[in-house]
Write a protein that holds these residues in place. Structure first.
Motif, PDB file in Angstrom:
ATOM      1  N   ALA A  70      -8.095  53.586 -89.290  1.00  0.00           N
ATOM      2  CA  ALA A  70      -8.024  53.461 -90.751  1.00  0.00           C
ATOM      3  C   ALA A  70      -8.592  52.128 -91.195  1.00  0.00           C
ATOM      4  O   ALA A  70      -9.346  52.059 -92.177  1.00  0.00           O
ATOM      5  CB  ALA A  70      -6.583  53.625 -91.225  1.00  0.00           C
ATOM      6  N   ASP A  71      -8.259  51.073 -90.483  1.00  0.00           N
ATOM      7  CA  ASP A  71      -8.790  49.755 -90.819  1.00  0.00           C
ATOM      8  C   ASP A  71     -10.306  49.746 -90.679  1.00  0.00           C
ATOM      9  O   ASP A  71     -11.016  49.237 -91.546  1.00  0.00           O
ATOM     10  CB  ASP A  71      -8.155  48.691 -89.919  1.00  0.00           C
ATOM     11  CG  ASP A  71      -8.642  47.299 -90.255  1.00  0.00           C
ATOM     12  OD1 ASP A  71      -8.416  46.848 -91.401  1.00  0.00           O
ATOM     13  OD2 ASP A  71      -9.263  46.654 -89.378  1.00  0.00           O
ATOM     14  N   PRO A  77      -3.899  53.490 -93.788  1.00  0.00           N
ATOM     15  CA  PRO A  77      -3.412  54.018 -92.511  1.00  0.00           C
ATOM     16  C   PRO A  77      -2.429  55.181 -92.659  1.00  0.00           C
ATOM     17  O   PRO A  77      -2.375  56.051 -91.792  1.00  0.00           O
ATOM     18  CB  PRO A  77      -2.730  52.809 -91.860  1.00  0.00           C
ATOM     19  CG  PRO A  77      -3.435  51.641 -92.455  1.00  0.00           C
ATOM     20  CD  PRO A  77      -3.747  52.037 -93.878  1.00  0.00           C
ATOM     21  N   ASN A  78      -1.669  55.221 -93.750  1.00  0.00           N
ATOM     22  CA  ASN A  78      -0.725  56.331 -93.931  1.00  0.00           C
ATOM     23  C   ASN A  78      -1.440  57.664 -94.038  1.00  0.00           C
ATOM     24  O   ASN A  78      -0.874  58.698 -93.689  1.00  0.00           O
ATOM     25  CB  ASN A  78       0.166  56.092 -95.151  1.00  0.00           C
ATOM     26  CG  ASN A  78       1.343  55.202 -94.820  1.00  0.00           C
ATOM     27  OD1 ASN A  78       1.732  55.065 -93.666  1.00  0.00           O
ATOM     28  ND2 ASN A  78       1.906  54.570 -95.831  1.00  0.00           N
ATOM     29  N   ILE A  91       5.062  49.810 -95.030  1.00  0.00           N
ATOM     30  CA  ILE A  91       4.202  48.657 -95.269  1.00  0.00           C
ATOM     31  C   ILE A  91       2.848  49.063 -95.851  1.00  0.00           C
ATOM     32  O   ILE A  91       2.209  48.291 -96.548  1.00  0.00           O
ATOM     33  CB  ILE A  91       4.023  47.819 -93.985  1.00  0.00           C
ATOM     34  CG1 ILE A  91       3.407  46.467 -94.321  1.00  0.00           C
ATOM     35  CG2 ILE A  91       3.186  48.571 -92.963  1.00  0.00           C
ATOM     36  CD1 ILE A  91       3.475  45.472 -93.210  1.00  0.00           C
ATOM     37  N   PHE A  92       2.433  50.298 -95.601  1.00  0.00           N
ATOM     38  CA  PHE A  92       1.140  50.768 -96.111  1.00  0.00           C
ATOM     39  C   PHE A  92       1.263  51.553 -97.410  1.00  0.00           C
ATOM     40  O   PHE A  92       0.263  52.030 -97.929  1.00  0.00           O
ATOM     41  CB  PHE A  92       0.417  51.606 -95.062  1.00  0.00           C
ATOM     42  CG  PHE A  92       0.103  50.835 -93.809  1.00  0.00           C
ATOM     43  CD1 PHE A  92      -0.657  49.676 -93.855  1.00  0.00           C
ATOM     44  CD2 PHE A  92       0.585  51.257 -92.589  1.00  0.00           C
ATOM     45  CE1 PHE A  92      -0.934  48.955 -92.704  1.00  0.00           C
ATOM     46  CE2 PHE A  92       0.309  50.542 -91.432  1.00  0.00           C
ATOM     47  CZ  PHE A  92      -0.453  49.385 -91.486  1.00  0.00           C
ATOM     48  N   ASP A  93       2.486  51.713 -97.926  1.00  0.00           N
ATOM     49  CA  ASP A  93       2.670  52.350 -99.229  1.00  0.00           C
ATOM     50  C   ASP A  93       2.253  51.352-100.294  1.00  0.00           C
ATOM     51  O   ASP A  93       2.924  50.340-100.499  1.00  0.00           O
ATOM     52  CB  ASP A  93       4.124  52.778 -99.455  1.00  0.00           C
ATOM     53  CG  ASP A  93       4.472  54.059 -98.740  1.00  0.00           C
ATOM     54  OD1 ASP A  93       3.535  54.812 -98.392  1.00  0.00           O
ATOM     55  OD2 ASP A  93       5.667  54.300 -98.520  1.00  0.00           O
TER      56      ASP A  93
END
Length: 138
Positions: A70-71, A77-78, A91-93
């Motif tokens: 994802a990066d 990433p979610n 943390i990715f929300d």
């Protein structure tokens, strides 16, 4: 699984059947968009040279693999975690505190899209809306 500790949620996710097709389709689209081979994408993401090939062959990626890919591709990433049938990470929300500046109609559309459970369909709907907007702004 949002109320469970991440380790427990991850273990429970492996008990559910994994449908690799949505992940495969998304990964192929990103490879095409970035004009990369499986090997190039894997190495540029910091993975071993066969990692992307294994995912495209139907193997479920791990949480770190989803995050690194994802990066590399510049996506949340979610999205990859959800496609892999793994628990999303808080943390990715991403929450936008600026929604009070958006028109009510835009917020309603965003909420409707967010209610679509299938990430592949949700992404297709969002892309369709972006296509319509691109035509409007031409």
């Amino acid at each position: 699984m949002p109320d469970l500790p991440i380790g427990r949620a991850r273990l429970l996710s492996y008990e559910k059947p994994y449908d690799p097709q949505p992940m495969i389709e998304r990964l192929k689209a990103l490879l095409k968009k970035h004009n990369e081979s499986y090997r190039e994408a894997a190495l540029r993401a910091g993975l071993d040279h066969q990692a992307v090939r294994r995912i495209l062959a139907g193997q479920r990626p791990s949480i770190p693999t989803c995050i690194l890919l994802a990066d590399h591709f510049g996506v949340n990433p979610n999205e990859f975690l959800e496609l892999a049938g793994l628990p999303k990470l808080k943390i990715f929300d991403v929450q936008d505190a600026q929604t009070e500046h958006l028109p009510v109609e835009a917020i309603e559309v965003a909420r409707d899209i967010a209610r679509i459970k299938d990430p592949g369909i949700r992404r297709q709907v969002a892309e369709a809306i972006r296509t319509l907007l691109a035509k409007y702004f031409e």
